[in-house]
Structure formats: structure tokens, C-alpha cells
Design a protein around this motif. Structure first.
Motif, PDB file in Angstrom:
ATOM      1  N   THR A   4       0.845  -1.178   0.000  1.00  0.00           N
ATOM      2  CA  THR A   4       0.000   0.000   0.000  1.00  0.00           C
ATOM      3  C   THR A   4       0.889   1.238   0.000  1.00  0.00           C
ATOM      4  O   THR A   4       1.847   1.304   0.758  1.00  0.00           O
ATOM      5  N   PRO A   5       0.574   2.226  -0.847  1.00  0.00           N
ATOM      6  CA  PRO A   5       1.376   3.452  -0.835  1.00  0.00           C
ATOM      7  C   PRO A   5       1.260   4.148   0.527  1.00  0.00           C
ATOM      8  O   PRO A   5       0.237   4.046   1.194  1.00  0.00           O
ATOM      9  N   LEU A   6       2.286   4.845   0.917  1.00  0.00           N
ATOM     10  CA  LEU A   6       2.304   5.528   2.201  1.00  0.00           C
ATOM     11  C   LEU A   6       2.078   7.020   2.011  1.00  0.00           C
ATOM     12  O   LEU A   6       2.514   7.591   1.020  1.00  0.00           O
ATOM     13  N   CYS A   7       1.426   7.646   2.986  1.00  0.00           N
ATOM     14  CA  CYS A   7       1.165   9.090   2.911  1.00  0.00           C
ATOM     15  C   CYS A   7       2.295   9.879   3.565  1.00  0.00           C
ATOM     16  O   CYS A   7       2.136  11.049   3.863  1.00  0.00           O
ATOM     17  N   VAL A  33      -6.398   7.927   5.281  1.00  0.00           N
ATOM     18  CA  VAL A  33      -5.566   7.921   4.080  1.00  0.00           C
ATOM     19  C   VAL A  33      -6.430   7.673   2.850  1.00  0.00           C
ATOM     20  O   VAL A  33      -7.324   6.835   2.869  1.00  0.00           O
ATOM     21  N   GLU A  34      -6.157   8.421   1.804  1.00  0.00           N
ATOM     22  CA  GLU A  34      -6.860   8.264   0.526  1.00  0.00           C
ATOM     23  C   GLU A  34      -5.833   7.905  -0.542  1.00  0.00           C
ATOM     24  O   GLU A  34      -4.766   8.499  -0.605  1.00  0.00           O
ATOM     25  N   ILE A  35      -6.172   6.899  -1.356  1.00  0.00           N
ATOM     26  CA  ILE A  35      -5.307   6.562  -2.489  1.00  0.00           C
ATOM     27  C   ILE A  35      -5.820   7.344  -3.691  1.00  0.00           C
ATOM     28  O   ILE A  35      -6.970   7.211  -4.085  1.00  0.00           O
ATOM     29  N   ARG A  36      -4.971   8.186  -4.254  1.00  0.00           N
ATOM     30  CA  ARG A  36      -5.370   9.040  -5.376  1.00  0.00           C
ATOM     31  C   ARG A  36      -5.356   8.251  -6.681  1.00  0.00           C
ATOM     32  O   ARG A  36      -4.824   7.149  -6.740  1.00  0.00           O
ATOM     33  N   THR A  40      -0.765   7.537  -5.663  1.00  0.00           N
ATOM     34  CA  THR A  40      -0.117   8.076  -4.466  1.00  0.00           C
ATOM     35  C   THR A  40      -1.118   8.124  -3.317  1.00  0.00           C
ATOM     36  O   THR A  40      -2.327   8.134  -3.531  1.00  0.00           O
ATOM     37  N   ALA A  41      -0.592   8.161  -2.112  1.00  0.00           N
ATOM     38  CA  ALA A  41      -1.445   8.212  -0.925  1.00  0.00           C
ATOM     39  C   ALA A  41      -1.317   9.575  -0.266  1.00  0.00           C
ATOM     40  O   ALA A  41      -0.231  10.155  -0.220  1.00  0.00           O
ATOM     41  N   LEU A  43      -2.988  11.943   3.248  1.00  0.00           N
ATOM     42  CA  LEU A  43      -3.798  11.979   4.450  1.00  0.00           C
ATOM     43  C   LEU A  43      -4.836  13.077   4.255  1.00  0.00           C
ATOM     44  O   LEU A  43      -4.482  14.227   3.998  1.00  0.00           O
ATOM     45  N   ARG A  44      -6.115  12.716   4.345  1.00  0.00           N
ATOM     46  CA  ARG A  44      -7.181  13.711   4.155  1.00  0.00           C
ATOM     47  C   ARG A  44      -7.443  14.444   5.459  1.00  0.00           C
ATOM     48  O   ARG A  44      -7.708  13.816   6.477  1.00  0.00           O
TER      49      ARG A  44
END
Length: 104
Positions: A4-7, A33-36, A40-41, A43-44
Motif C-alpha cells: 500500500t502506498p504511504l502518505c 488515508v486516501e489513495i489518489r 499516491t497516498a 492523508l485527508r
């Protein structure tokens, strides 16, 4: 297996945190966390403040400082000062900050 991508990205002084800001929200808070679309990830973070003269950015720093248990002075904007997508530098113990992020 794909990871999982990291923010965030660890740095020698703490970490770089990638955030997506929603100003003018009904409440201050962290939505996770949102995956765009580009993979990329981020943090919302929602803030009640308006995006005017840095008010929303200042509110984001307050919300994150409280959530991560660091002083506001330990967080600074490294890119995206007036954009929704920002990179913030968080000073402190990187692994401890990552643990606090994971708990959000």
C-alpha cells in the motif's frame, strides 16, 4: 503482493507528510488515508477555516499537531502552501510519528 502506498516519507529529522486539505468543512478532523488516481497516498484533513491568507493551512497544522502530539512549531509546509495538496515536514522521532499516524 503489492504494498500500500504511504502518505509519508521518513526523513532524518522526522517525516514528510503528504496531505489533501478540504477547507470550509463542517468540522476539523482527519479522515484517514486516501489513495489518489495516480496511485499516491495522501492523508485527508478537513478544516473549518477558509482558504484565505493561510488560515486553512494554519488550521491543518493545529489539527495535525494535536493528533500527532507535537508542538505546532514542529510542523512546517515544505510545498503546496496555497494548494489543496501539501507536503508538511514534521520534526520528531520518525518511527514514533509513524505509529501515531497508523493509530489515526
Amino acid at each position: 503482493m503489492t504494498s500500500t502506498p504511504l502518505c509519508y516519507r521518513l526523513s532524518p529529522t522526522g517525516l514528510s507528510l503528504f496531505v489533501r486539505v478540504t477547507p470550509n468543512a463542517g468540522r476539523d478532523g482527519i479522515d484517514g488515508v486516501e489513495i489518489r488516481d495516480d496511485g499516491t497516498a495522501v492523508l485527508r484533513v478537513r478544516v473549518k477555516a477558509v482558504p484565505d491568507k493561510g488560515k486553512a493551512t494554519a488550521a491543518v497544522i493545529v489539527v495535525l499537531a494535536k493528533a500527532l502530539g507535537v508542538p505546532k512549531s514542529a510542523i512546517s509546509v515544505t510545498s503546496g502552501d496555497t494548494a489543496r495538496l501539501k507536503t508538511l515536514a514534521v520534526m520528531g522521532d520518525g518511527p514514533a510519528l509513524v505509529a501515531k499516524l497508523a493509530a489515526l
